[in-house]
Design an enzyme around this catalytic site. Structure first.
Site, PDB file in Angstrom:
ATOM      1  N   SER A  78       0.823  -1.216   0.000  1.00 37.36           N
ATOM      2  CA  SER A  78       0.000   0.000   0.000  1.00 37.36           C
ATOM      3  C   SER A  78       0.854   1.262   0.000  1.00 37.36           C
ATOM      4  O   SER A  78       2.012   1.250   0.396  1.00 37.36           O
ATOM      5  CB  SER A  78      -0.897   0.029   1.237  1.00 37.36           C
ATOM      6  OG  SER A  78      -1.646  -1.154   1.358  1.00 37.36           O
TER       7      SER A  78
HETATM    8  N1  SAH Z   1      -1.044  -4.915   4.087  1.00 36.30           N
HETATM    9  C1  SAH Z   1      -0.322  -5.187   2.869  1.00 36.30           C
HETATM   10  C2  SAH Z   1      -1.147  -4.819   1.648  1.00 36.30           C
HETATM   11  C3  SAH Z   1      -1.119  -5.939   0.671  1.00 36.30           C
HETATM   12  S1  SAH Z   1      -2.244  -5.856  -0.682  1.00 36.30           S
HETATM   13  C4  SAH Z   1       1.038  -4.530   2.870  1.00 36.30           C
HETATM   14  O1  SAH Z   1       1.332  -3.765   3.794  1.00 36.30           O
HETATM   15  O2  SAH Z   1       1.846  -4.798   1.981  1.00 36.30           O
HETATM   16  C5  SAH Z   1      -3.564  -6.852  -0.127  1.00 36.30           C
HETATM   17  C6  SAH Z   1      -3.270  -8.274   0.261  1.00 36.30           C
HETATM   18  O3  SAH Z   1      -4.493  -8.852   0.684  1.00 36.30           O
HETATM   19  C7  SAH Z   1      -2.738  -9.155  -0.870  1.00 36.30           C
HETATM   20  O4  SAH Z   1      -1.544  -9.736  -0.478  1.00 36.30           O
HETATM   21  C8  SAH Z   1      -3.851 -10.193  -1.057  1.00 36.30           C
HETATM   22  O5  SAH Z   1      -3.365 -11.476  -1.429  1.00 36.30           O
HETATM   23  C9  SAH Z   1      -4.476 -10.209   0.325  1.00 36.30           C
HETATM   24  N2  SAH Z   1      -5.849 -10.722   0.378  1.00 36.30           N
HETATM   25  C10 SAH Z   1      -6.877 -10.510  -0.481  1.00 36.30           C
HETATM   26  N3  SAH Z   1      -7.990 -11.151  -0.069  1.00 36.30           N
HETATM   27  C11 SAH Z   1      -7.670 -11.784   1.100  1.00 36.30           C
HETATM   28  C12 SAH Z   1      -8.376 -12.652   1.998  1.00 36.30           C
HETATM   29  N4  SAH Z   1      -9.655 -12.989   1.811  1.00 36.30           N
HETATM   30  N5  SAH Z   1      -7.719 -13.101   3.088  1.00 36.30           N
HETATM   31  C13 SAH Z   1      -6.418 -12.794   3.307  1.00 36.30           C
HETATM   32  N6  SAH Z   1      -5.688 -12.009   2.486  1.00 36.30           N
HETATM   33  C14 SAH Z   1      -6.298 -11.514   1.388  1.00 36.30           C
END
Ligand code: SAH
Length: 217
Positions: free
Chosen positions: A68
């Site tokens: 993000s």
């Molecule tokens: N908090 C992260 C943001 C990653 S982007 C950071 O600081 O880098 C969002 C993430 O959510 C992705 O890795 C994606 O695989 C995950 N995601 C999407 N749907 C999800 C679900 N139902 N359960 C767990 N993770 C999920």
């Protein structure tokens, strides 16, 4: 994510500039700004992106996902009103950056990731191991973590189609959830659990990858 990496004066200087920028963008919580100033974001990105790590931008990580924007991480952390030793459930570990910021805020972080590749990558992430209080899980965030509930706070870092009922169930009364909801047009919502349900407030716009159900091998 590449290691070992150094956190040099150059990185620290760039980080300080980023913090100043976040301040002008309306992040006022000094504890959150301090956490952003503490966590070397370049550790969470490919070495090729090292110099860009302190720009206020999202970047690609593995499995077609993104880390993000620093502003988004700061804003969600600020809205979450994290206090030391609170139990925080994070949906979407991704690069682990948001989890690291929460750990520096002294939260007990329970972070779920559905992409096995990302989950596994974190196993060998030395910096993350230096931080206390991050527990990681490979699973589906729609299910939450019932055996570790109740949580003081919930942070969802992928765009949910709706506010997942199981996550509400797993919160303490008075607990806060910060969650982006929608698909093309997303709204950042602040949910507060009440004795007979929850209240919700739209606190801004959001641009996240979608929250998907089920696990991905
Ligand atoms: N908090 C992260 C943001 C990653 S982007 C950071 O600081 O880098 C969002 C993430 O959510 C992705 O890795 C994606 O695989 C995950 N995601 C999407 N749907 C999800 C679900 N139902 N359960 C767990 N993770 C999920």
């Amino acid at each position: 994510m590449q290691e070992p990496l150094l956190d040099t004066y150059l990185h620290k200087g760039l980080r300080q500039k980023l913090v100043d920028e976040l301040r002008t963008l309306g992040i006022t919580n000094e504890t959150v700004l301090n956490a952003i100033n503490t966590v070397p974001r370049h550790f969470f990105l490919d070495t090729a992106l090292e110099r860009l790590a302190y720009e206020n931008r999202a970047f690609p990580i593995a499995a077609g996902q993104t880390i993000s924007h620093p502003y988004t991480v700061a804003l969600q952390s600020q809205l979450l009103e994290v206090k030391p030793y609170e139990k925080v459930l994070e949906v979407g570990t991704g690069s682990g950056y948001q989890a690291a910021v929460l750990a520096v805020l002294k939260a007990k972080v329970f972070s779920i990731e559905r992409q096995h590749e990302l989950y596994k990558q974190m196993n060998n992430f030395a910096y993350l191991k230096t931080l206390n209080g991050i527990k990681r899980f490979y699973g589906d965030g729609f299910e939450g973590l019932p055996s570790f509930a109740p949580f003081d706070k919930v942070i969802v870092t992928a765009a949910a189609p709706y506010v997942p009922g199981k996550l509400i169930q797993q919160m303490k009364e008075g607990g806060i959830m910060i969650i982006p909801v929608g698909d093309e047009e997303q709204q950042m919502k602040k949910i507060v659990k009440t004795s007979n349900g929850y209240t919700e407030e739209i606190v801004g716009k959001a641009h996240f990858v979608p929250m998907l159900s089920g696990k991905q091998r």
